[in-house]
Design an enzyme around this catalytic site. Sequence first.
Site, short mmCIF file in Angstrom:
data_model
loop_
_atom_site.label_atom_id
_atom_site.label_comp_id
_atom_site.label_asym_id
_atom_site.label_seq_id
_atom_site.Cartn_x
_atom_site.Cartn_y
_atom_site.Cartn_z
N TYR A 1 -41.26 -0.81 16.45
CA TYR A 1 -40.15 -1.77 16.43
C TYR A 1 -40.49 -3.00 17.28
O TYR A 1 -40.34 -4.14 16.85
CB TYR A 1 -38.90 -1.07 16.96
N LYS B 1 -40.85 -6.87 16.17
CA LYS B 1 -39.95 -7.90 16.70
C LYS B 1 -40.74 -8.95 17.49
O LYS B 1 -40.38 -10.13 17.49
CB LYS B 1 -38.86 -7.27 17.56
N1 NAD Z 1 -27.78 -2.79 17.52
C1 NAD Z 1 -28.65 -3.07 18.47
O1 NAD Z 1 -28.60 -2.47 19.56
C2 NAD Z 1 -29.66 -4.16 18.26
C3 NAD Z 1 -30.32 -4.66 19.40
C4 NAD Z 1 -31.27 -5.67 19.24
C5 NAD Z 1 -31.57 -6.15 17.98
N2 NAD Z 1 -30.92 -5.63 16.89
C6 NAD Z 1 -31.27 -6.18 15.58
O2 NAD Z 1 -30.12 -6.76 15.00
C7 NAD Z 1 -30.19 -6.67 13.58
C8 NAD Z 1 -28.90 -6.06 13.06
O3 NAD Z 1 -28.77 -4.77 13.63
P1 NAD Z 1 -27.42 -3.92 13.60
O4 NAD Z 1 -27.26 -3.36 14.95
O5 NAD Z 1 -26.35 -4.70 12.96
O6 NAD Z 1 -27.94 -2.72 12.71
P2 NAD Z 1 -27.32 -2.00 11.43
O7 NAD Z 1 -28.11 -0.75 11.28
O8 NAD Z 1 -25.84 -1.94 11.53
O9 NAD Z 1 -27.72 -3.04 10.28
C9 NAD Z 1 -29.02 -3.21 9.81
C10 NAD Z 1 -28.94 -3.44 8.32
O10 NAD Z 1 -30.27 -3.62 7.81
C11 NAD Z 1 -30.26 -3.12 6.49
N3 NAD Z 1 -31.60 -2.81 5.98
C12 NAD Z 1 -32.44 -1.84 6.41
N4 NAD Z 1 -33.52 -1.79 5.60
C13 NAD Z 1 -33.36 -2.75 4.65
C14 NAD Z 1 -34.13 -3.18 3.52
N5 NAD Z 1 -35.32 -2.63 3.21
N6 NAD Z 1 -33.66 -4.18 2.75
C15 NAD Z 1 -32.47 -4.75 3.05
N7 NAD Z 1 -31.70 -4.40 4.11
C16 NAD Z 1 -32.14 -3.39 4.89
C17 NAD Z 1 -29.41 -1.87 6.60
O11 NAD Z 1 -28.91 -1.52 5.35
C18 NAD Z 1 -28.31 -2.27 7.57
O12 NAD Z 1 -27.14 -2.70 6.90
C19 NAD Z 1 -31.44 -5.84 13.27
O13 NAD Z 1 -32.48 -6.70 12.94
C20 NAD Z 1 -31.72 -5.14 14.58
O14 NAD Z 1 -33.09 -4.82 14.71
C21 NAD Z 1 -29.97 -4.65 17.01
#
Ligand code: NAD
Length: 272
Positions: free
Chosen positions: A178, A182
């Site tokens: 990951y 990133k």
């Molecule tokens: N939640 C956290 O703690 C956190 C922290 C830092 C960064 N992020 C980043 O923020 C972004 C959103 O995260 P979130 O917390 O809303 O997560 P989430 O799991 O709620 O949403 C991620 C979405 O990505 C979609 N996805 C996964 N594989 C896919 C594919 N092959 N094609 C299309 N869509 C796909 C999933 O269906 C999901 O709806 C992500 O990039 C995540 O890495 C999240």
Amino acid sequence: MATKYDDKLRHGVDLSQSLVGKAVIVTGGFGGIAMATNEIILQKGGHLALVYPPFEQERVHSALDQLDAQEGGKFSQCVECFCCDITIPKDVEETLQKILRRFSNVDALVNSAGYVHLEPAIDVTFEQWQKQIAVNLTAPFLVCTAFARQLIENKRAGKIVNIASQAASIAIENHLAYTSAKAGLLGMTKVMAYEWASHGINVNTVSPTVVLTPMGEKAWQGEKGENMKSKIPMGRFAYTDEIAAAILFLITNGSDMINGADIMIDGGYTIY
Ligand SMILES: NC(=O)c1ccc[n+]([C@@H]2O[C@H](COP(=O)([O-])OP(=O)(O)OC[C@H]3O[C@@H](n4cnc5c(N)ncnc54)[C@H](O)[C@@H]3O)[C@@H](O)[C@H]2O)c1
């Protein structure tokens, strides 16, 4: 007499951050951060092209209902959903064409799709490595380049926001693949920002700490989460609308001079 350096000159920042007449693509469009972002975009009068993966098909109706409930049902006219596995080049190209047929012009792209699988570095399999690089790095590459190509062809300015993570800038255990993806996303964003600036395209990242979403819960529930929280100077995890607020800023004109930046939204986790 006025000079070029007249401090009364103004860019014309729209403090209301209106998105009326604008359309925004959001990938991972039904995810936790994405849904908060969708709500804010709709509140600001924008239209949405929500891209979701085939395995999330059954979420379409409940997600639309959630957005529709925001302001008395008028939102459904402003939202269109597009099923696409954004890790597949041909599918991305086809989906972008479909989006452009529906909206004719699209002004901004938010890459929110993401995937994490936690395990010690020594145990990461080739398949897991490939999957996390595909969703977190290759997919934004495919969507950003397809989007920028049509902006440049149509001589239109635009905004791109890629969601990275605090994990892109600091070592966090069990995050090998990951973090690699990133961190790559930060580098990719800078090169795109540099090359596309002359076309009026801003490309930036936001890097959240743990956010209160299913992904945040998957990685940080229980004692492990409490331990993490104690290391965040603000003493808590982030709410989804705090990430959405930064994204709104980056897709409206108050951020026109911000390009290739990484906006940390980590409560200070990475400052010491
Ligand atoms: N939640 C956290 O703690 C956190 C922290 C830092 C960064 N992020 C980043 O923020 C972004 C959103 O995260 P979130 O917390 O809303 O997560 P989430 O799991 O709620 O949403 C991620 C979405 O990505 C979609 N996805 C996964 N594989 C896919 C594919 N092959 N094609 C299309 N869509 C796909 C999933 O269906 C999901 O709806 C992500 O990039 C995540 O890495 C999240």
